[in-house]
Design a protein around this motif. Structure first.
Motif, mmCIF file in Angstrom:
data_model
loop_
_atom_site.group_PDB
_atom_site.id
_atom_site.type_symbol
_atom_site.label_atom_id
_atom_site.label_comp_id
_atom_site.label_asym_id
_atom_site.label_seq_id
_atom_site.Cartn_x
_atom_site.Cartn_y
_atom_site.Cartn_z
ATOM 1 N N PRO A 1 15.892 34.858 -14.733
ATOM 2 C CA PRO A 1 16.098 35.969 -13.791
ATOM 3 C C PRO A 1 17.446 36.640 -14.026
ATOM 4 N N HIS A 2 17.427 37.951 -14.114
ATOM 5 C CA HIS A 2 18.658 38.711 -14.335
ATOM 6 C C HIS A 2 18.430 40.153 -13.913
ATOM 7 N N ARG A 3 19.506 40.924 -13.891
ATOM 8 C CA ARG A 3 19.446 42.355 -13.609
ATOM 9 C C ARG A 3 20.186 43.109 -14.700
ATOM 10 N N ASP A 4 19.638 44.244 -15.108
ATOM 11 C CA ASP A 4 20.352 45.163 -15.995
ATOM 12 C C ASP A 4 20.956 46.237 -15.102
ATOM 13 N N ILE B 1 9.855 49.978 -15.499
ATOM 14 C CA ILE B 1 10.273 49.051 -14.454
ATOM 15 C C ILE B 1 11.712 49.375 -14.077
ATOM 16 N N ASN B 2 12.035 49.116 -12.840
ATOM 17 C CA ASN B 2 13.413 49.264 -12.386
ATOM 18 C C ASN B 2 14.176 48.021 -12.822
ATOM 19 N N ALA B 3 14.866 48.127 -13.961
ATOM 20 C CA ALA B 3 15.565 46.969 -14.526
ATOM 21 C C ALA B 3 16.793 46.585 -13.719
ATOM 22 N N ASN B 4 17.155 47.423 -12.751
ATOM 23 C CA ASN B 4 18.269 47.093 -11.871
ATOM 24 C C ASN B 4 17.872 46.035 -10.843
ATOM 25 N N LEU B 5 16.557 45.811 -10.694
ATOM 26 C CA LEU B 5 16.062 44.762 -9.807
ATOM 27 C C LEU B 5 15.967 43.440 -10.571
ATOM 28 N N PRO B 6 16.063 42.310 -9.883
ATOM 29 C CA PRO B 6 15.918 41.023 -10.567
ATOM 30 C C PRO B 6 14.543 40.918 -11.235
ATOM 31 N N HIS B 7 14.531 40.509 -12.499
ATOM 32 C CA HIS B 7 13.266 40.342 -13.205
ATOM 33 C C HIS B 7 13.369 39.170 -14.169
ATOM 34 N N ARG B 8 12.209 38.628 -14.530
ATOM 35 C CA ARG B 8 12.163 37.458 -15.404
ATOM 36 C C ARG B 8 10.837 37.462 -16.155
ATOM 37 N N VAL B 9 10.804 36.759 -17.281
ATOM 38 C CA VAL B 9 9.594 36.707 -18.102
ATOM 39 C C VAL B 9 9.441 35.296 -18.655
ATOM 40 N N ALA B 10 8.214 34.816 -18.683
ATOM 41 C CA ALA B 10 7.900 33.552 -19.346
ATOM 42 C C ALA B 10 6.667 33.768 -20.214
ATOM 43 N N ASN B 11 6.772 33.400 -21.478
ATOM 44 C CA ASN B 11 5.622 33.489 -22.375
ATOM 45 C C ASN B 11 5.005 32.098 -22.483
#
Length: 216
Positions: free
Chosen positions: A85-88, A129-139
């Motif tokens: 989880p992170h924000r740009d 996507i609003n990259a300023n919001l917290p987001h995360r990815v799992a493959n």
């Protein structure tokens, strides 16, 4: 992809992921192939890297954008890898910049979350996507996930394009201060479409706020 095998670089933000996450820079500040993390606020002009010559379809696609195109990258999240989880920060439409995702190769095991909402992106689709919001990815799948990621400057064309697109929304607690900040950010862009959207948001804000008498 075969022509550019071996040209991928590990993503520099190693703290934010586990497993393999690789980048292929097709357009970057100064046109440098090893520049894998775009400095959207930097002074260097964005230019195509030599690798773009090997991707004519992507070059044609980016040239069809009627807005300033900054970074263009292929991002490969390896099977079993995850992005924490992170924000740009400051990377959002409201701040004048938009990150576009085009899935090139994916699988059903990819879990992409923006805040608590899972976003399923099929191959061949196009997403903001609003990259300023917290987001995360799992493959969690057995195959790599490759996205073409394009960072753009917001202008009238992109604003109208977003307005005509299918939108996925959800109810959020109304925050008048955040609404005012969005309105101000849109007006600072000095585009007609952005100004129209700011006016619409302002009208919604006024309709939401309770009316006070002059004696209060």
């Amino acid at each position: 992809m075969d022509l550019i095998t071996g040209r991928w670089h590990p993503h520099l933000n190693s703290y934010h992921y586990e497993g393999g996450w690789e980048v292929l820079s097709l357009r970057s500040p100064g046109g440098l192939t090893h520049n894998t993390v775009p400095d959207l606020q930097g002074e260097d002009a964005f230019e195509d890297t030599p690798l773009m010559d090997q991707c004519p379809a992507i070059r044609s696609l980016t040239r069809s954008f009627t807005c300033p195109v900054m970074s263009v990258r292929l991002l490969n999240l390896k099977a079993g890898a995850l992005i924490k989880p992170h924000r740009d920060r400051e990377l959002s439409f409201e701040q004048g910049e938009a990150r576009i995702h085009l899935p090139v190769h994916t699988n059903d095991g990819v879990e992409f979350y923006v805040e608590d909402d899972r976003v399923i992106m099929p191959e061949g689709s196009c997403w903001y996507i609003n990259a300023n919001l917290p987001h995360r990815v799992a493959n969690k799948g057995a195959a790599d996930r490759v996205h073409l990621v394009i960072d753009c400057k917001v202008n009238d064309w992109l604003t109208m394009l977003f307005g005509d697109s299918e939108q996925k929304t959800r109810d959020l607690p109304f925050d008048a201060d955040v609404q005012r900040q969005i309105i101000e950010s849109l007006r600072l862009q000095r585009h007609e479409a952005a100004a129209a959207l700011a006016l619409q948001l302002e009208q919604e804000l006024l309709a939401y706020l309770p009316v006070k008498s002059v004696d209060e």
